[in-house]
Design a protein around this motif. Sequence first.
Motif, mmCIF file in Angstrom:
data_model
loop_
_atom_site.group_PDB
_atom_site.id
_atom_site.type_symbol
_atom_site.label_atom_id
_atom_site.label_comp_id
_atom_site.label_asym_id
_atom_site.label_seq_id
_atom_site.Cartn_x
_atom_site.Cartn_y
_atom_site.Cartn_z
ATOM 1 N N VAL A 546 -22.897 -96.534 -7.926
ATOM 2 C CA VAL A 546 -21.936 -96.980 -8.939
ATOM 3 C C VAL A 546 -21.499 -95.853 -9.870
ATOM 4 C CG1 VAL A 546 -22.654 -99.391 -8.862
ATOM 5 C CG2 VAL A 546 -23.830 -97.826 -10.390
ATOM 6 N N LYS A 547 -22.361 -94.880 -10.087
ATOM 7 C CA LYS A 547 -21.995 -93.778 -10.986
ATOM 8 C C LYS A 547 -20.872 -92.920 -10.412
ATOM 9 C CE LYS A 547 -26.504 -93.317 -13.259
ATOM 10 N NZ LYS A 547 -25.993 -93.758 -14.577
ATOM 11 N N GLU A 548 -20.684 -92.954 -9.097
ATOM 12 C CA GLU A 548 -19.657 -92.140 -8.454
ATOM 13 C C GLU A 548 -18.321 -92.866 -8.334
ATOM 14 O OE1 GLU A 548 -21.045 -90.515 -4.744
ATOM 15 O OE2 GLU A 548 -23.075 -90.215 -5.531
ATOM 16 N N LEU A 549 -18.249 -94.128 -8.754
ATOM 17 C CA LEU A 549 -17.021 -94.912 -8.628
ATOM 18 C C LEU A 549 -16.014 -94.529 -9.697
ATOM 19 C CD1 LEU A 549 -18.592 -98.459 -8.069
ATOM 20 C CD2 LEU A 549 -17.537 -97.017 -6.321
ATOM 21 N N ASP A 551 -12.991 -95.764 -12.293
ATOM 22 C CA ASP A 551 -12.929 -96.970 -13.125
ATOM 23 C C ASP A 551 -12.347 -98.143 -12.343
ATOM 24 O OD1 ASP A 551 -13.995 -95.523 -15.148
ATOM 25 O OD2 ASP A 551 -12.219 -95.518 -16.440
ATOM 26 N N ARG A 552 -11.300 -97.877 -11.547
ATOM 27 C CA ARG A 552 -10.672 -98.941 -10.760
ATOM 28 C C ARG A 552 -11.662 -99.515 -9.752
ATOM 29 N NH1 ARG A 552 -9.015 -99.035 -5.818
ATOM 30 N NH2 ARG A 552 -9.261 -96.773 -5.588
ATOM 31 N N GLN A 553 -12.367 -98.635 -9.059
ATOM 32 C CA GLN A 553 -13.348 -99.092 -8.076
ATOM 33 C C GLN A 553 -14.489 -99.858 -8.747
ATOM 34 O OE1 GLN A 553 -14.178 -95.167 -6.532
ATOM 35 N NE2 GLN A 553 -13.180 -95.615 -4.577
ATOM 36 N N LEU A 554 -14.911 -99.349 -9.894
ATOM 37 C CA LEU A 554 -16.025 -99.985 -10.596
ATOM 38 C C LEU A 554 -15.670 -101.412 -11.013
ATOM 39 C CD1 LEU A 554 -18.849 -99.872 -11.831
ATOM 40 C CD2 LEU A 554 -17.833 -98.845 -13.886
ATOM 41 N N MET A 555 -14.448 -101.628 -11.488
ATOM 42 C CA MET A 555 -14.059 -102.967 -11.918
ATOM 43 C C MET A 555 -13.987 -103.932 -10.736
ATOM 44 S SD MET A 555 -14.180 -102.768 -15.036
ATOM 45 C CE MET A 555 -13.857 -104.506 -15.163
ATOM 46 N N ARG A 560 -17.269 -108.423 -7.830
ATOM 47 C CA ARG A 560 -18.004 -108.849 -6.634
ATOM 48 C C ARG A 560 -19.501 -108.964 -6.920
ATOM 49 N NH1 ARG A 560 -16.539 -106.546 -0.817
ATOM 50 N NH2 ARG A 560 -18.332 -107.897 -0.469
ATOM 51 N N ALA A 561 -20.021 -108.013 -7.695
ATOM 52 C CA ALA A 561 -21.456 -108.045 -8.006
ATOM 53 C C ALA A 561 -21.813 -109.267 -8.845
ATOM 54 C CB ALA A 561 -21.863 -106.768 -8.732
ATOM 55 N N LEU A 562 -20.927 -109.657 -9.762
ATOM 56 C CA LEU A 562 -21.157 -110.860 -10.568
ATOM 57 C C LEU A 562 -21.165 -112.112 -9.705
ATOM 58 C CD1 LEU A 562 -19.103 -110.380 -13.858
ATOM 59 C CD2 LEU A 562 -21.561 -110.771 -13.674
ATOM 60 N N LEU A 563 -20.455 -112.057 -8.591
ATOM 61 C CA LEU A 563 -20.379 -113.211 -7.702
ATOM 62 C C LEU A 563 -21.666 -113.357 -6.885
ATOM 63 C CD1 LEU A 563 -18.710 -115.501 -6.510
ATOM 64 C CD2 LEU A 563 -17.725 -113.865 -4.903
ATOM 65 N N ILE A 564 -22.089 -112.280 -6.221
ATOM 66 C CA ILE A 564 -23.280 -112.330 -5.373
ATOM 67 C C ILE A 564 -24.548 -112.345 -6.215
ATOM 68 C CG2 ILE A 564 -24.542 -111.173 -3.517
ATOM 69 C CD1 ILE A 564 -21.872 -112.342 -2.631
ATOM 70 N N ARG A 565 -24.530 -111.640 -7.347
ATOM 71 C CA ARG A 565 -25.607 -111.656 -8.334
ATOM 72 C C ARG A 565 -26.945 -111.177 -7.773
ATOM 73 N NH1 ARG A 565 -24.071 -114.032 -12.976
ATOM 74 N NH2 ARG A 565 -26.219 -114.299 -13.692
ATOM 75 N N HIS A 566 -26.918 -110.125 -6.956
ATOM 76 C CA HIS A 566 -28.187 -109.517 -6.572
ATOM 77 C C HIS A 566 -28.665 -108.699 -7.766
ATOM 78 C CE1 HIS A 566 -31.130 -106.824 -4.834
ATOM 79 N NE2 HIS A 566 -31.247 -107.703 -3.846
ATOM 80 N N PRO A 567 -29.812 -109.056 -8.360
ATOM 81 C CA PRO A 567 -30.154 -108.512 -9.681
ATOM 82 C C PRO A 567 -30.299 -106.998 -9.744
ATOM 83 C CG PRO A 567 -31.964 -109.813 -8.775
ATOM 84 C CD PRO A 567 -30.789 -110.050 -7.902
ATOM 85 N N ASP A 572 -27.425 -102.361 -12.269
ATOM 86 C CA ASP A 572 -26.857 -100.998 -12.254
ATOM 87 C C ASP A 572 -25.362 -101.024 -12.565
ATOM 88 O OD1 ASP A 572 -29.336 -100.012 -11.604
ATOM 89 O OD2 ASP A 572 -28.921 -99.823 -9.461
ATOM 90 N N VAL A 573 -24.656 -102.004 -12.002
ATOM 91 C CA VAL A 573 -23.209 -102.106 -12.220
ATOM 92 C C VAL A 573 -22.912 -102.391 -13.695
ATOM 93 C CG1 VAL A 573 -21.151 -103.488 -11.717
ATOM 94 C CG2 VAL A 573 -22.683 -102.807 -9.863
ATOM 95 N N LEU A 574 -23.632 -103.341 -14.288
ATOM 96 C CA LEU A 574 -23.379 -103.703 -15.684
ATOM 97 C C LEU A 574 -23.681 -102.544 -16.632
ATOM 98 C CD1 LEU A 574 -24.862 -107.330 -15.754
ATOM 99 C CD2 LEU A 574 -22.477 -106.651 -15.465
#
Length: 729
Positions: A546-549, A551-555, A560-567, A572-574
Amino acid sequence: MSIDPYDPCPCNSGKKYKFCCHSIGDEVSKISHLHETHQTATALQLLDRLKKKYPEQPLSYITEAQILMAERRFEDALVPLNECLEREPDHPAAHSLLATSSFLAHGYKQSQKTIYTAFQKCAAVDVSLATPLAISIAIALQMRGYYLAAREHFALAMRVASQEYQQNLFMNLLEFDGDDQIPYQFRGVHVLERCPLEESEQQTTFEKAQRLANLGCYRSAAGLFKQLAEATGLVILWKNAAFCYAWATDEVKAAELFHQAAKLESEFAEAVELETLAQLLDLNNTAEVVNSIEKIYEVESLAKFLGLLDQHPQVLRGNVPPPQDQEETTPVAYYQILNTELDAESRGEAITLENVPTVIGDIDVFDADRQLGHKANIRLYAYEGDQLTQAEEIFADALGKDGKTECGLQEVEPESEDAGTPLSPVPTEQWPLFFRWSFPQKMPILKRRELEAEQWKVLLSKTWPETPLAGLDGKTPVEAAKDESLKVSLTAAVYVLDAQTLSLGHFLDFTELSPALEVSELPALEIDESSQFNTCSSMTQNRIPVKELSDRQLMYIFNRALLIRHPRFLYDVLIEVLSRDECKKEVDLDRVYTTLTEICHKKNQREEMLSWIHKGQENAQASQAFENELQWKMRELSFRLEDTSDPGLSDFMKEIWDKYGKKMPQIREYLKAFAQAFDLDLPWMKESSLLDTGDLAGNVSSEGIWSPGEATPETDSGSGSKLWLPGQS
């Protein structure tokens, strides 16, 4: 029926109304109204006459089938649909309804040919006519545990649906992808990969397989992909064939091909993902399970029976579980059977891992139905083996030598062998991870959580590594770690464990595993600013650095990460989103802080959890959102109530009482309830309650929010509240 003659016919034949069913439109409209007013028998009689008078017009057959399907008479609905197709073999709506009725009557596998014909016939005229069929299949397959197939049929319904249905279907997909009881590897998108082939005949076969898969004819596509895979040996084709077999509900064959693809895949992380899918499917279809067994009894004197159970120290009365559906009969009482006595009045000071009370059985009690002549009904269920044996012994001991006779208890046979129990079967190799505990009500939640964390530490570092696993050829993880040829399988087994622990409410940290396994998380993907992630599976997505994304990619990944919610990945994304000022402007900070709070709570990281709660409070104060600010205070209260020895708990509750209780009188009732439930000694609350005359002028809204003005008489303090409270999700 007011339809323009040149509009499409309501029978959905694809023809104009004038040239199709114009002669019977008005009659059918009247008949449909009869059904809507519950005059179904009359409606069906009139339709039968109409069919005889106008045998060539499809609308009467279609309407009859729709009425029968609405009455859940799926087998009967097949008759008019077959009659319609005898006269008009290519009628798309008749094919779609026939496939839907056949599927609901006989199941997917038996109806597969009919379903595939319907998809192809609809595609030739109006592909959106296949939408109800795809949705019906998706919902039923999800209920039956065919998760890959269910998810793909939801996606198929999205592809073929008209614009008016797409929003609802999108919500179905969101709900599916957010269900943490489904292994995360089965959620999210899975796509068939393109594969240029040198021979033109093979390329033609590939394109045909792709078209069939796009239409929902998955078994037909699977056969073609498998044929190409055998001829070329290409891993992509084995993978495509495996997915199509899974989407066609043949999970055993799919697992076999995923295993094959994993062996051929040269890239380690890809091989692990394929092997993970194979092992999950094997687990989903294993015959090696621990089943729950149900014992059913009838009883003459229910009061006597309940009195006997209430006296036994290992039979604990609990809250009646809510019904799973509206038609389900609710028990009048519910009990848990424990393997040891529980001191209900203690604070659990003496409870350790060695003596924690374990739930080994459940009892549902149903009252007599005098109208139907049914006696009171008792259902005892427990997992087979030692738990069932011990539960039956305790049940017999609770009734005593003469109790069965005195209350007229008699065992009866279940109505059918297929009757299920509330306890799902547990795969044998997952059984060591499965535990159900019971605690005294006054035992601090923090101690309960600490015990659970301690239990998981033992399970992951000692128990699981010594458990034989089918995916490791019957070896234990410790044994497999010594065999280099099982490295992919062992890593996949850990990712299967990751999914299992999440469904059981635990956050797996790879450092919890035995060092002897030498297993670490999969390496990060190689990405750049042009990388697209819309076809990434959930497991591949978790490898994104995620650090290499950008801003557009990160959003994009944030959503998607909020949807699947793998903690692990979501955390890391948040954190990365919060580190970027531009990204912070685009997100709902309240939701971000709430999610981080939940993740840290699951990880038992209390100090960090409290820091995110304070961040949420600061954000709510900055936006001057009173309700949000109060909700964050209640989250902190929930956090503090887990440890009732917290020296700051009393002052914190008084702060809420003083600051928010005046504007929201209902909050003081909540605080009193918490003080009582958690056995808190709060002298200031007793004094404040004595001083509170209840004459505060103002109005209280249905949400419980106070506003100045004349007091509304007899305000209902029990009105529904939108306020988040401890214990709510």
